[in-house]
Motif scaffolding. Structure first.
Motif, PDB file in Angstrom:
ATOM      1  N   LYS A  28      14.358  29.340  18.281  1.00  0.00           N
ATOM      2  CA  LYS A  28      14.350  28.712  19.383  1.00  0.00           C
ATOM      3  C   LYS A  28      15.681  29.590  19.838  1.00  0.00           C
ATOM      4  O   LYS A  28      15.761  29.625  21.149  1.00  0.00           O
ATOM      5  N   ASN A  29      16.573  29.445  19.401  1.00  0.00           N
ATOM      6  CA  ASN A  29      17.650  30.751  19.627  1.00  0.00           C
ATOM      7  C   ASN A  29      17.197  32.250  20.183  1.00  0.00           C
ATOM      8  O   ASN A  29      17.726  32.152  21.675  1.00  0.00           O
ATOM      9  N   GLN A  30      15.846  32.454  20.170  1.00  0.00           N
ATOM     10  CA  GLN A  30      15.561  33.782  19.923  1.00  0.00           C
ATOM     11  C   GLN A  30      15.062  33.083  21.784  1.00  0.00           C
ATOM     12  O   GLN A  30      15.190  34.425  22.816  1.00  0.00           O
ATOM     13  N   VAL A  31      13.682  32.353  21.193  1.00  0.00           N
ATOM     14  CA  VAL A  31      13.688  31.812  23.228  1.00  0.00           C
ATOM     15  C   VAL A  31      14.824  32.055  24.209  1.00  0.00           C
ATOM     16  O   VAL A  31      15.184  32.124  25.401  1.00  0.00           O
ATOM     17  N   GLU A  32      15.572  31.289  23.719  1.00  0.00           N
ATOM     18  CA  GLU A  32      16.958  30.571  25.018  1.00  0.00           C
ATOM     19  C   GLU A  32      17.642  32.048  24.975  1.00  0.00           C
ATOM     20  O   GLU A  32      18.216  32.663  26.185  1.00  0.00           O
ATOM     21  N   ASN A  33      17.997  33.377  23.962  1.00  0.00           N
ATOM     22  CA  ASN A  33      17.983  34.703  24.204  1.00  0.00           C
ATOM     23  C   ASN A  33      17.539  35.187  24.711  1.00  0.00           C
ATOM     24  O   ASN A  33      17.376  35.957  26.053  1.00  0.00           O
ATOM     25  N   GLU A 138      13.159  43.314  40.469  1.00  0.00           N
ATOM     26  CA  GLU A 138      12.263  42.632  40.047  1.00  0.00           C
ATOM     27  C   GLU A 138      11.622  42.603  38.377  1.00  0.00           C
ATOM     28  O   GLU A 138      11.503  42.355  38.474  1.00  0.00           O
ATOM     29  N   ASN A 139      11.751  44.304  38.738  1.00  0.00           N
ATOM     30  CA  ASN A 139      10.951  45.020  37.177  1.00  0.00           C
ATOM     31  C   ASN A 139      11.909  44.255  36.653  1.00  0.00           C
ATOM     32  O   ASN A 139      10.729  44.348  34.759  1.00  0.00           O
ATOM     33  N   ARG A 140      12.832  44.435  36.279  1.00  0.00           N
ATOM     34  CA  ARG A 140      13.478  43.746  34.782  1.00  0.00           C
ATOM     35  C   ARG A 140      13.167  42.091  34.469  1.00  0.00           C
ATOM     36  O   ARG A 140      13.208  41.452  33.845  1.00  0.00           O
ATOM     37  N   ILE A 141      12.371  41.598  35.602  1.00  0.00           N
ATOM     38  CA  ILE A 141      12.406  40.316  35.385  1.00  0.00           C
ATOM     39  C   ILE A 141      11.177  39.683  34.982  1.00  0.00           C
ATOM     40  O   ILE A 141      11.111  39.781  33.920  1.00  0.00           O
ATOM     41  N   GLY A 142      10.465  40.887  35.306  1.00  0.00           N
ATOM     42  CA  GLY A 142       8.964  40.814  34.537  1.00  0.00           C
ATOM     43  C   GLY A 142       9.633  41.610  33.223  1.00  0.00           C
ATOM     44  O   GLY A 142       8.480  40.641  32.767  1.00  0.00           O
ATOM     45  N   PHE A 143       9.754  42.253  32.767  1.00  0.00           N
ATOM     46  CA  PHE A 143      10.035  42.604  31.558  1.00  0.00           C
ATOM     47  C   PHE A 143      10.550  41.872  30.175  1.00  0.00           C
ATOM     48  O   PHE A 143      10.807  41.364  29.741  1.00  0.00           O
ATOM     49  N   ALA A 144      11.834  41.144  31.239  1.00  0.00           N
ATOM     50  CA  ALA A 144      12.603  39.752  30.685  1.00  0.00           C
ATOM     51  C   ALA A 144      11.450  38.043  30.474  1.00  0.00           C
ATOM     52  O   ALA A 144      11.404  38.460  29.836  1.00  0.00           O
ATOM     53  N   ARG A 145      11.150  38.128  31.633  1.00  0.00           N
ATOM     54  CA  ARG A 145      10.059  37.299  31.801  1.00  0.00           C
ATOM     55  C   ARG A 145       8.384  37.734  30.501  1.00  0.00           C
ATOM     56  O   ARG A 145       8.297  36.532  28.995  1.00  0.00           O
ATOM     57  N   GLN A 146       8.215  38.216  30.493  1.00  0.00           N
ATOM     58  CA  GLN A 146       7.698  38.628  29.395  1.00  0.00           C
ATOM     59  C   GLN A 146       8.156  38.439  27.845  1.00  0.00           C
ATOM     60  O   GLN A 146       7.426  38.057  26.874  1.00  0.00           O
ATOM     61  N   ALA A 147       9.006  39.538  27.928  1.00  0.00           N
ATOM     62  CA  ALA A 147       9.955  38.815  26.684  1.00  0.00           C
ATOM     63  C   ALA A 147      10.052  37.270  26.131  1.00  0.00           C
ATOM     64  O   ALA A 147       9.688  37.009  24.801  1.00  0.00           O
ATOM     65  N   TYR A 148      10.410  36.841  27.284  1.00  0.00           N
ATOM     66  CA  TYR A 148      10.817  35.617  26.919  1.00  0.00           C
ATOM     67  C   TYR A 148       9.456  34.931  26.854  1.00  0.00           C
ATOM     68  O   TYR A 148       9.007  33.880  25.512  1.00  0.00           O
ATOM     69  N   ASN A 149       8.146  34.853  27.364  1.00  0.00           N
ATOM     70  CA  ASN A 149       6.999  34.576  27.233  1.00  0.00           C
ATOM     71  C   ASN A 149       6.569  34.915  25.929  1.00  0.00           C
ATOM     72  O   ASN A 149       6.371  33.852  24.776  1.00  0.00           O
ATOM     73  N   GLN A 151       9.235  35.058  23.197  1.00  0.00           N
ATOM     74  CA  GLN A 151       9.508  33.731  22.080  1.00  0.00           C
ATOM     75  C   GLN A 151       8.964  32.844  22.003  1.00  0.00           C
ATOM     76  O   GLN A 151       9.092  32.489  20.926  1.00  0.00           O
ATOM     77  N   VAL A 152       8.905  32.713  23.419  1.00  0.00           N
ATOM     78  CA  VAL A 152       7.933  31.112  23.898  1.00  0.00           C
ATOM     79  C   VAL A 152       6.976  31.149  22.595  1.00  0.00           C
ATOM     80  O   VAL A 152       6.577  30.010  21.863  1.00  0.00           O
ATOM     81  N   LEU A 153       5.992  32.097  23.144  1.00  0.00           N
ATOM     82  CA  LEU A 153       4.709  32.041  21.718  1.00  0.00           C
ATOM     83  C   LEU A 153       4.824  32.157  20.270  1.00  0.00           C
ATOM     84  O   LEU A 153       4.599  31.091  19.865  1.00  0.00           O
ATOM     85  N   ASP A 154       5.662  32.345  19.805  1.00  0.00           N
ATOM     86  CA  ASP A 154       5.902  32.587  18.497  1.00  0.00           C
ATOM     87  C   ASP A 154       6.786  31.819  17.921  1.00  0.00           C
ATOM     88  O   ASP A 154       6.033  31.017  17.421  1.00  0.00           O
ATOM     89  N   PHE A 155       7.309  30.679  19.088  1.00  0.00           N
ATOM     90  CA  PHE A 155       8.135  29.292  18.867  1.00  0.00           C
ATOM     91  C   PHE A 155       6.731  28.333  18.146  1.00  0.00           C
ATOM     92  O   PHE A 155       6.865  27.523  16.829  1.00  0.00           O
ATOM     93  N   ASN A 156       6.379  28.634  19.298  1.00  0.00           N
ATOM     94  CA  ASN A 156       4.847  27.870  19.332  1.00  0.00           C
ATOM     95  C   ASN A 156       4.067  27.446  18.276  1.00  0.00           C
ATOM     96  O   ASN A 156       3.113  26.621  17.993  1.00  0.00           O
ATOM     97  N   ASN A 157       4.161  28.717  17.813  1.00  0.00           N
ATOM     98  CA  ASN A 157       3.339  29.550  17.087  1.00  0.00           C
ATOM     99  C   ASN A 157       3.517  27.915  15.740  1.00  0.00           C
ATOM    100  O   ASN A 157       2.921  27.761  15.080  1.00  0.00           O
ATOM    101  N   GLU A 158       5.043  28.983  15.333  1.00  0.00           N
ATOM    102  CA  GLU A 158       5.727  28.398  14.122  1.00  0.00           C
ATOM    103  C   GLU A 158       5.538  26.839  14.638  1.00  0.00           C
ATOM    104  O   GLU A 158       5.247  26.199  13.021  1.00  0.00           O
TER     105      GLU A 158
END
Length: 195
Positions: A28-33, A138-149, A151-158
């Motif tokens: 969860k902390n990784q998702v928030e980060n 915009e490119n940075r937002i795209g990369f950050a969105r991918q990193a966020y997703n 982390q969310v996937l890892d959290f949801n899987n766990e």
């Protein structure tokens, strides 16, 4: 002897539950980060937009509606980002952020398309610099969105796998929403620009 076995079993279960809780908390902390990284880039974009509008305003006096629409969309996006910052991963906040950012992106697209019709604006050094900074952001937002997703996937899987699911539900860890760039086929369609 039976009491010791029961006590040992309880201790093992408690240690197991604490380990799962700590692992979920870490995710969860990784998702928030990860969301904080998106937030930084959204703030950067939101800060650049008024400057871009001011530069364009000098050249595009007849396009006041478009400029005002961009500012309104920016205001809505800033408000949605503020709410999402309070609860990253929460479905309603993430949904509102996605909708607001899509609206802002649409208005920015219209502004940039209109800017093409003004050669002096297009040639303005400040406009070129701001356009490049927004594109980079915009490119940075795209990369950050991918990193966020990710982390969310890892959290949801766990949090969604047995037996971790039991601890997740007892501790109140809710399913988190990913950020999507589009919600439906209409939004996925390529915009048509006509002059």
């Amino acid at each position: 002897m039976t009491a010791y076995i029961a006590l040992a079993a309880v201790v093992v279960i408690v240690i197991w539950a604490v380990a799962i809780y700590n692992r979920l908390r870490t995710h969860k902390n990784q998702v928030e980060n990860a969301f904080a990284q998106i937030d930084v880039q959204l703030k950067r974009r939101h800060d650049l937009i008024p400057n871009l509008v001011e530069v364009a305003r000098g050249y595009m006096q007849h396009e006041a509606q478009t400029l005002e629409a961009v500012i309104r969309a920016r205001s809505t996006a800033v408000s949605a980002a503020d709410k999402a910052r309070q609860s990253p991963g929460q479905a309603q906040a993430m949904g509102a952020l996605m909708v607001a950012e899509q609206a802002l992106g649409g208005q920015m697209g219209r502004l940039m398309a209109l800017a093409e019709a003004y050669p002096t604006l297009k040639a303005d050094a400040r406009m070129q610099q701001l356009s490049e900074e927004i594109t980079s952001t915009e490119n940075r937002i795209g990369f950050a969105r991918q990193a966020y997703n990710d982390q969310v996937l890892d959290f949801n899987n766990e949090a969604g796998q047995f037996p971790d699911l039991i601890v997740a539900r007892l501790a109140g860890f809710a399913h988190m929403e990913m950020l999507q760039s589009t919600q439906n086929e209409q939004e996925r369609a390529v915009p048509q620009v006509k002059f």
